[in-house]
Design a protein around this motif. Structure first.
Motif, PDB file in Angstrom:
ATOM      1  N   THR A  31     -25.641 -14.522 -39.415  1.00  0.00           N
ATOM      2  CA  THR A  31     -26.589 -15.529 -38.946  1.00  0.00           C
ATOM      3  C   THR A  31     -26.256 -16.058 -37.565  1.00  0.00           C
ATOM      4  O   THR A  31     -27.142 -16.545 -36.848  1.00  0.00           O
ATOM      5  N   SER A  32     -24.995 -15.955 -37.167  1.00  0.00           N
ATOM      6  CA  SER A  32     -24.559 -16.521 -35.885  1.00  0.00           C
ATOM      7  C   SER A  32     -25.168 -15.749 -34.728  1.00  0.00           C
ATOM      8  O   SER A  32     -25.006 -14.523 -34.625  1.00  0.00           O
ATOM      9  N   SER A  33     -25.846 -16.465 -33.855  1.00  0.00           N
ATOM     10  CA  SER A  33     -26.471 -15.827 -32.697  1.00  0.00           C
ATOM     11  C   SER A  33     -25.481 -15.670 -31.549  1.00  0.00           C
ATOM     12  O   SER A  33     -25.608 -14.773 -30.718  1.00  0.00           O
ATOM     13  N   ASP A  34     -24.498 -16.553 -31.487  1.00  0.00           N
ATOM     14  CA  ASP A  34     -23.470 -16.477 -30.450  1.00  0.00           C
ATOM     15  C   ASP A  34     -22.130 -16.168 -31.105  1.00  0.00           C
ATOM     16  O   ASP A  34     -22.075 -15.613 -32.193  1.00  0.00           O
ATOM     17  N   SER A  35     -21.045 -16.537 -30.440  1.00  0.00           N
ATOM     18  CA  SER A  35     -19.717 -16.317 -30.993  1.00  0.00           C
ATOM     19  C   SER A  35     -19.521 -17.198 -32.234  1.00  0.00           C
ATOM     20  O   SER A  35     -20.076 -18.290 -32.342  1.00  0.00           O
ATOM     21  N   VAL A  36     -18.739 -16.688 -33.169  1.00  0.00           N
ATOM     22  CA  VAL A  36     -18.485 -17.398 -34.424  1.00  0.00           C
ATOM     23  C   VAL A  36     -17.360 -18.398 -34.228  1.00  0.00           C
ATOM     24  O   VAL A  36     -16.311 -18.074 -33.673  1.00  0.00           O
ATOM     25  N   SER A  37     -17.582 -19.610 -34.670  1.00  0.00           N
ATOM     26  CA  SER A  37     -16.568 -20.654 -34.574  1.00  0.00           C
ATOM     27  C   SER A  37     -15.476 -20.417 -35.613  1.00  0.00           C
ATOM     28  O   SER A  37     -15.761 -20.299 -36.805  1.00  0.00           O
ATOM     29  N   GLY A 154     -24.742 -18.540 -44.348  1.00  0.00           N
ATOM     30  CA  GLY A 154     -25.784 -18.606 -43.330  1.00  0.00           C
ATOM     31  C   GLY A 154     -26.019 -20.031 -42.857  1.00  0.00           C
ATOM     32  O   GLY A 154     -26.180 -20.285 -41.665  1.00  0.00           O
ATOM     33  N   ALA A 155     -26.015 -20.967 -43.804  1.00  0.00           N
ATOM     34  CA  ALA A 155     -26.246 -22.372 -43.462  1.00  0.00           C
ATOM     35  C   ALA A 155     -25.111 -22.957 -42.629  1.00  0.00           C
ATOM     36  O   ALA A 155     -25.320 -23.899 -41.863  1.00  0.00           O
ATOM     37  N   SER A 156     -23.905 -22.385 -42.766  1.00  0.00           N
ATOM     38  CA  SER A 156     -22.788 -22.893 -41.967  1.00  0.00           C
ATOM     39  C   SER A 156     -22.946 -22.532 -40.495  1.00  0.00           C
ATOM     40  O   SER A 156     -22.354 -23.169 -39.620  1.00  0.00           O
ATOM     41  N   ALA A 157     -23.755 -21.493 -40.209  1.00  0.00           N
ATOM     42  CA  ALA A 157     -24.052 -21.151 -38.818  1.00  0.00           C
ATOM     43  C   ALA A 157     -25.166 -22.027 -38.285  1.00  0.00           C
ATOM     44  O   ALA A 157     -25.125 -22.492 -37.142  1.00  0.00           O
ATOM     45  N   THR A 158     -26.172 -22.264 -39.111  1.00  0.00           N
ATOM     46  CA  THR A 158     -27.279 -23.158 -38.757  1.00  0.00           C
ATOM     47  C   THR A 158     -27.955 -23.631 -40.044  1.00  0.00           C
ATOM     48  O   THR A 158     -28.239 -22.811 -40.921  1.00  0.00           O
ATOM     49  N   GLU A 160     -30.933 -24.583 -40.403  1.00  0.00           N
ATOM     50  CA  GLU A 160     -32.333 -24.195 -40.435  1.00  0.00           C
ATOM     51  C   GLU A 160     -32.518 -22.896 -41.230  1.00  0.00           C
ATOM     52  O   GLU A 160     -31.590 -22.111 -41.396  1.00  0.00           O
ATOM     53  N   PHE A 161     -33.752 -22.677 -41.693  1.00  0.00           N
ATOM     54  CA  PHE A 161     -34.050 -21.474 -42.463  1.00  0.00           C
ATOM     55  C   PHE A 161     -33.897 -20.235 -41.590  1.00  0.00           C
ATOM     56  O   PHE A 161     -34.442 -20.168 -40.488  1.00  0.00           O
ATOM     57  N   CYS A 162     -33.155 -19.232 -42.109  1.00  0.00           N
ATOM     58  CA  CYS A 162     -32.981 -17.960 -41.405  1.00  0.00           C
ATOM     59  C   CYS A 162     -33.165 -16.821 -42.407  1.00  0.00           C
ATOM     60  O   CYS A 162     -32.674 -16.893 -43.544  1.00  0.00           O
ATOM     61  N   MET A 163     -33.848 -15.766 -41.978  1.00  0.00           N
ATOM     62  CA  MET A 163     -34.166 -14.673 -42.882  1.00  0.00           C
ATOM     63  C   MET A 163     -32.979 -13.771 -43.199  1.00  0.00           C
ATOM     64  O   MET A 163     -32.878 -13.245 -44.311  1.00  0.00           O
ATOM     65  N   THR A 164     -32.078 -13.576 -42.247  1.00  0.00           N
ATOM     66  CA  THR A 164     -30.985 -12.629 -42.476  1.00  0.00           C
ATOM     67  C   THR A 164     -30.150 -12.971 -43.709  1.00  0.00           C
ATOM     68  O   THR A 164     -29.954 -12.114 -44.586  1.00  0.00           O
TER      69      THR A 164
END
Length: 288
Positions: A31-37, A154-158, A160-164
């Motif tokens: 779900t992470s669009s950038d680098s993972v924290s 997925g929710a830990s990245a954002t 908001e609702f994400c399909m992946t």
């Protein structure tokens, strides 16, 4: 004190909890669009391990009677007498569960907490208390517990609702019956002795093998949805197709020979399937 603590460790089913936690991490990375924290990964691992361990400890406590009947589970801490059958495991489970919700809510976000809560609820209450002893649908609905772990990741990245992560959670959902019904064929007599209506107990091994194959076909189709919708790339797609063919072939072998040996091989194949598939998700995200 060290001996006492050592006896409590098996309550937490660390191998299963590690798989659940790995699934959550995959959901985060996908779900992470950038680098993972790194901090997000660490807190997610901690919270997911605690939540799943809490549900496992509750499962041990509630199932102490049937665990004492089945040879496979007689050496678990409570039926073996390593720890007494007081409510101490419930207390441990409650502490771990509260800690998981606290950490996920404060270090991550409320959606992670919600998904971890729902995952633990499904496994501890819906599966263990309600369905396990009453319906062959137990493992189908109980399999949602693993799906919620992916959604928590997925929710830990954002939040908001994400399909992946949703699509990966669907894959996890379809994986569980193929995985566990193979295991249930191996241990059908023990489940029958304990009065647990696992699918092979209810309809026999041959019909169960057909259901496994049908479910695996749905599993393979679901695994290709992230590629179809463009969320994952060519590396994942090729891996998913190859793994799907491998697992379907194993299922066909089980269909023609429902011996415990072949069922066990199918069970092990299911673990290889999910592990490599989720590793492919991570690699695909890295190389894209």
């Amino acid at each position: 004190m060290q001996i006492s603590l050592k006896h409590y460790f098996p309550l937490f089913k660390f191998r299963i909890c590690s798989l659940i936690t790995f699934s959550a991490v995959v959901g985060l990375i996908a779900t992470s669009s950038d680098s993972v924290s790194i901090s997000n990964v660490a807190f997610l691992i901690l919270a997911t391990m605690m939540a799943s361990s809490a549900a496992s400890a509750f499962n041990h406590y509630f199932d102490m009677d049937i665990d004492a009947v089945m040879k496979r589970t007689q050496k678990r801490p409570i039926p073996s007498g390593s720890i007494d059958n007081s409510r101490k495991p419930l207390f441990v489970a409650a502490i771990l569960f509260i800690a998981a919700i606290f950490v996920s809510f404060n270090a991550l976000n409320y959606m992670v907490s919600l998904h971890l809560f729902l995952g633990a609820l499904v496994y501890a209450v819906v599966y263990t208390v309600w369905l396990k002893r009453k319906s062959w649908l137990n493992i189908i609905i109980g399999g949602l517990a693993g799906s919620f772990a992916v959604l928590a990741g997925g929710a830990s990245a954002t939040p908001e609702f994400c399909m992946t992560p949703v699509l990966l959670a669907v894959t996890m959902f379809f994986w569980t019956p193929s995985h566990f019904w193979s295991f249930a064929i191996v241990h059908r007599e023990e489940y029958a002795k304990a009065g647990i209506p696992m699918l092979p107990v209810v309809i026999g091994d041959s019909k169960t093998a057909r259901y496994i194959l049908l479910n695996t076909i749905l599993l393979v189709i679901s695994s290709l949805l992230p590629s179809y919708f463009g969320y994952l790339g060519i590396f994942y797609t090729v891996t998913a197709i190859g793994l799907g063919a491998f697992f379907i072939i194993r299922n066909i072998q089980l269909l023609s020979n429902t011996s415990k040996e072949i069922a066990w091989k199918n069970f092990k194949a299911s673990m290889v399937y999910l592990g490599v598939l989720f590793l492919a998700v991570i690699v695909d995200v890295i190389v894209r």
